[in-house]
Design a protein around this motif. Structure first.
Motif, PDB file in Angstrom:
ATOM      1  N   PRO A 154      36.777  18.100  19.688  1.00 24.81           N
ATOM      2  CA  PRO A 154      36.862  16.900  18.843  1.00 24.81           C
ATOM      3  C   PRO A 154      36.155  17.128  17.507  1.00 24.81           C
ATOM      4  O   PRO A 154      35.082  17.725  17.455  1.00 24.81           O
ATOM      5  N   GLY A 155      36.799  16.688  16.445  1.00 25.64           N
ATOM      6  CA  GLY A 155      36.212  16.849  15.109  1.00 25.64           C
ATOM      7  C   GLY A 155      36.243  18.298  14.684  1.00 25.64           C
ATOM      8  O   GLY A 155      36.974  19.116  15.220  1.00 25.64           O
ATOM      9  N   ALA A 175      36.480  21.665  11.967  1.00 21.00           N
ATOM     10  CA  ALA A 175      37.467  22.221  11.044  1.00 21.00           C
ATOM     11  C   ALA A 175      38.809  22.505  11.703  1.00 21.00           C
ATOM     12  O   ALA A 175      39.823  22.597  11.024  1.00 21.00           O
ATOM     13  N   LEU A 176      38.847  22.653  13.028  1.00 23.89           N
ATOM     14  CA  LEU A 176      40.089  22.990  13.698  1.00 23.89           C
ATOM     15  C   LEU A 176      41.082  21.830  13.739  1.00 23.89           C
ATOM     16  O   LEU A 176      42.282  22.043  13.866  1.00 23.89           O
ATOM     17  N   GLY A 177      40.612  20.610  13.652  1.00 23.50           N
ATOM     18  CA  GLY A 177      41.498  19.453  13.678  1.00 23.50           C
ATOM     19  C   GLY A 177      42.253  19.292  14.985  1.00 23.50           C
ATOM     20  O   GLY A 177      43.365  18.796  15.009  1.00 23.50           O
ATOM     21  N   GLU A 178      41.644  19.738  16.087  1.00 17.60           N
ATOM     22  CA  GLU A 178      42.327  19.639  17.377  1.00 17.60           C
ATOM     23  C   GLU A 178      42.308  18.226  17.934  1.00 17.60           C
ATOM     24  O   GLU A 178      43.189  17.867  18.715  1.00 17.60           O
ATOM     25  N   GLY A 179      41.332  17.426  17.574  1.00 13.86           N
ATOM     26  CA  GLY A 179      41.263  16.058  18.062  1.00 13.86           C
ATOM     27  C   GLY A 179      40.124  15.316  17.397  1.00 13.86           C
ATOM     28  O   GLY A 179      39.261  15.924  16.743  1.00 13.86           O
ATOM     29  N   TYR A 180      40.114  14.004  17.594  1.00 15.66           N
ATOM     30  CA  TYR A 180      39.152  13.166  16.884  1.00 15.66           C
ATOM     31  C   TYR A 180      38.622  12.076  17.805  1.00 15.66           C
ATOM     32  O   TYR A 180      39.366  11.533  18.633  1.00 15.66           O
ATOM     33  N   LEU A 181      37.361  11.758  17.642  1.00 12.11           N
ATOM     34  CA  LEU A 181      36.764  10.603  18.295  1.00 12.11           C
ATOM     35  C   LEU A 181      36.918   9.441  17.321  1.00 12.11           C
ATOM     36  O   LEU A 181      36.342   9.452  16.237  1.00 12.11           O
ATOM     37  N   VAL A 182      37.722   8.454  17.721  1.00 12.01           N
ATOM     38  CA  VAL A 182      38.068   7.368  16.810  1.00 12.01           C
ATOM     39  C   VAL A 182      37.510   6.056  17.359  1.00 12.01           C
ATOM     40  O   VAL A 182      37.839   5.656  18.481  1.00 12.01           O
ATOM     41  N   PRO A 183      36.672   5.366  16.567  1.00 12.60           N
ATOM     42  CA  PRO A 183      36.136   4.085  17.023  1.00 12.60           C
ATOM     43  C   PRO A 183      37.122   2.947  16.770  1.00 12.60           C
ATOM     44  O   PRO A 183      37.723   2.851  15.704  1.00 12.60           O
ATOM     45  N   TYR A 184      37.331   2.119  17.795  1.00  7.26           N
ATOM     46  CA  TYR A 184      38.106   0.878  17.686  1.00  7.26           C
ATOM     47  C   TYR A 184      37.176  -0.228  18.138  1.00  7.26           C
ATOM     48  O   TYR A 184      37.036  -0.478  19.323  1.00  7.26           O
ATOM     49  N   GLY A 185      36.484  -0.840  17.182  1.00  9.32           N
ATOM     50  CA  GLY A 185      35.485  -1.837  17.538  1.00  9.32           C
ATOM     51  C   GLY A 185      34.352  -1.170  18.298  1.00  9.32           C
ATOM     52  O   GLY A 185      33.735  -0.227  17.826  1.00  9.32           O
ATOM     53  N   SER A 186      34.124  -1.651  19.532  1.00  6.29           N
ATOM     54  CA  SER A 186      33.044  -1.077  20.339  1.00  6.29           C
ATOM     55  C   SER A 186      33.548  -0.018  21.315  1.00  6.29           C
ATOM     56  O   SER A 186      32.806   0.425  22.191  1.00  6.29           O
ATOM     57  N   THR A 187      34.800   0.398  21.155  1.00  2.00           N
ATOM     58  CA  THR A 187      35.380   1.393  22.048  1.00  2.00           C
ATOM     59  C   THR A 187      35.723   2.661  21.277  1.00  2.00           C
ATOM     60  O   THR A 187      36.348   2.611  20.227  1.00  2.00           O
ATOM     61  N   CYS A 188      35.297   3.789  21.812  1.00  2.00           N
ATOM     62  CA  CYS A 188      35.631   5.093  21.240  1.00  2.00           C
ATOM     63  C   CYS A 188      36.818   5.658  22.001  1.00  2.00           C
ATOM     64  O   CYS A 188      36.891   5.544  23.228  1.00  2.00           O
ATOM     65  N   GLN A 189      37.763   6.240  21.271  1.00  2.00           N
ATOM     66  CA  GLN A 189      38.956   6.821  21.893  1.00  2.00           C
ATOM     67  C   GLN A 189      39.154   8.229  21.359  1.00  2.00           C
ATOM     68  O   GLN A 189      39.105   8.441  20.153  1.00  2.00           O
ATOM     69  N   PHE A 190      39.375   9.205  22.250  1.00  2.00           N
ATOM     70  CA  PHE A 190      39.734  10.544  21.821  1.00  2.00           C
ATOM     71  C   PHE A 190      41.220  10.560  21.526  1.00  2.00           C
ATOM     72  O   PHE A 190      42.032  10.125  22.344  1.00  2.00           O
ATOM     73  N   ILE A 191      41.591  11.073  20.343  1.00  2.00           N
ATOM     74  CA  ILE A 191      42.991  11.181  19.966  1.00  2.00           C
ATOM     75  C   ILE A 191      43.254  12.627  19.552  1.00  2.00           C
ATOM     76  O   ILE A 191      42.656  13.115  18.597  1.00  2.00           O
TER      77      ILE A 191
END
Length: 191
Positions: A25-26, A28-44
């Motif tokens: 996650p996160g 330089a490779l851009g393989e995935g991201y931890l994305v916050p949606y309000g109080s919930t974190c989602q791996f995308i």
């Protein structure tokens, strides 16, 4: 910084999903991201992560995603002998995007490609619950590439990891954060 506002459980679950898929996650490779949606974190998973997972099937040499800009020479045909030709025009100020495509190169020498015009990408963006913020605003072209790679994946041999990554993405787009269990998602749900 907004990840600090997310529940510890959701951050941990997101990191576990990334680890389950073998994606970083996160970074330089851009393989995935931890994305916050309000109080919930989602791996995308990012499109580079999807490409990495597709290659794990052992049947794919590589996958590429490219933008087609105004002024580029671009032509494709479908049918029994599909063809795609793209000759980009380079300039200091890139022209407006008019389409995006992804192409997979298989070990047997065959290829599979998917082309989407900007209006198709925008229709998918409009259905996203994050259409007005986040990467759709800050990194539109990267999201367009991810969208066409997702669509191409319907025609690729799926490794268990790629299948799971597509399920995670579909859940995130639908706003379903789940309980860590694999969702019931079909290929038709993935765009």
């Amino acid at each position: 910084p907004k990840i600090l506002d997310c529940s510890r459980e959701s951050v941990l679950m997101s990191i576990m999903q990334a680890a389950e898929l073998g994606l970083e996650p996160g970074g330089a490779l851009g393989e995935g991201y931890l994305v916050p949606y309000g109080s919930t974190c989602q791996f995308i998973p990012g499109y580079r992560g999807l490409i990495s997972l597709a290659r794990r099937s052992g049947q794919i040499i590589s996958i590429e995603a490219h933008l087609v800009r105004e002024g580029d020479e671009f032509d494709f045909s479908l049918g029994t002998n599909p063809q795609l030709t793209h000759k980009p025009v380079f300039s200091e100020k890139p022209a407006e995007m008019r389409a995006v495509y992804a192409i997979a190169f298989f070990n047997d020498g065959s290829t599979q490609f998917e082309v989407m015009v900007k209006a198709e990408v925008d229709a998918i963006r409009k259905r996203s619950r994050a259409s007005g913020s986040g990467p759709w605003v800050t990194d539109y072209e990267e999201m367009a590439k991810k969208t066409v790679v997702r669509r191409l994946s319907k025609y690729l041999p799926l490794s268990p990891e790629l299948s799971r990554a597509l399920e995670i993405q579909a859940m995130a787009e639908a706003g379903d954060f789940g309980d860590g269990c694999a969702p019931k998602v079909t290929h038709d749900d993935l765009n």
